[in-house]
Design a protein around this motif. Sequence first.
Motif, short mmCIF file in Angstrom:
data_model
loop_
_atom_site.label_atom_id
_atom_site.label_comp_id
_atom_site.label_asym_id
_atom_site.label_seq_id
_atom_site.Cartn_x
_atom_site.Cartn_y
_atom_site.Cartn_z
N ASP A 143 0.66 6.25 -4.64
CA ASP A 143 2.08 5.93 -4.76
C ASP A 143 2.26 4.47 -4.35
OD1 ASP A 143 4.97 5.67 -3.56
OD2 ASP A 143 5.00 7.51 -4.75
N ASN A 181 7.36 8.54 -6.11
CA ASN A 181 6.98 9.55 -7.10
C ASN A 181 6.45 8.92 -8.39
OD1 ASN A 181 7.69 11.88 -5.52
ND2 ASN A 181 9.84 11.37 -5.89
N VAL A 231 8.52 7.40 -0.60
CA VAL A 231 7.67 7.69 -1.75
C VAL A 231 8.47 7.52 -3.03
CG1 VAL A 231 6.35 9.52 -2.89
CG2 VAL A 231 6.26 9.29 -0.41
N TRP A 279 2.76 6.75 -9.91
CA TRP A 279 1.33 6.63 -9.62
C TRP A 279 0.79 5.33 -10.16
CZ3 TRP A 279 0.02 9.80 -6.08
CH2 TRP A 279 0.54 11.11 -6.03
#
Length: 213
Positions: free
Chosen positions: A176, A89, A87, A91
Motif C-alpha cells: 500500500d 487500498n 491505508v 497496490w
Amino acid sequence: MDTNYRIAYNKGWQDVKQKDPVQIAAQMAVTYLPDTQQFIVPFLNQNYLLDLKQETIACQADGKTPEIEAAILLLHYLSFFQSKAEVTNKWVSLKEIPHGGSLFYPAFHKTAIHDLITAFGQQPQLLHKCAPILGGQAATFGDASAIFQVFPKIPLCVIIWEGDEEIAANATLLFDPSITYLLHIESVIGLGGYLAKRLVRLAVPQKASYIQA
C-alpha cells in the motif's frame, strides 16, 4: 547475533524510547500498557509483547523470542512513522515506492520474488494453504493471491501466476502506498523479504505432502 543486526536492534529500542508511547499506540493502532510499560503489537497473525523496561520482545502466545529480522521490524514499526498515514487500498510495486524503491528492486526481485516463484509458481494453490497460517486472506488476483495484514496499518499482497511449457511462472509482492510514511525504505524491503521467506518456509512441507500423495 550478527553485529549489523545488533546495531539495528539496539538503535530500534533507542528510537522507540524517544517517542511518546501513548502517541505510538494511537498512531500505529497497537496497545500500550502503561502499568507495565509494554506494547502489544500484532504481526503476521501473532501478538508480540515489547517490554520497554527490559528491552525484550516475545510472542504473547508462547513466550518465544522472534527472529532478529522480525524483532527489528517490530521496533521500526513503532518508531519510524512520520505522520498518521491511512491505508489507501491501492497496490504498488516496490519500484513505485519513493526514496530508493526502484534502485533496490532488482536485488529484491532476485531474492524475495524469485523465491516466491520457485516455491509457488508450479503449484499456485499452495499459497492458499500457507497464507492462512500467517493471517493471509485469499484475493482474486493472478492464479493465486493473498492479502496479509502484516502490521495493523501495513497490508501486503502476494500474487502468483502459474507457469507452463510456454510461459514462465511469475510472482509479485505489492505494498500500500501509505507504507512510505510508516517505514524506512530498507524496512519496507526487509518486511517484504521476511514475508516471502516465511511463506517459502511454509511451502516446503506442503510440497512434500503433495509429492507423497
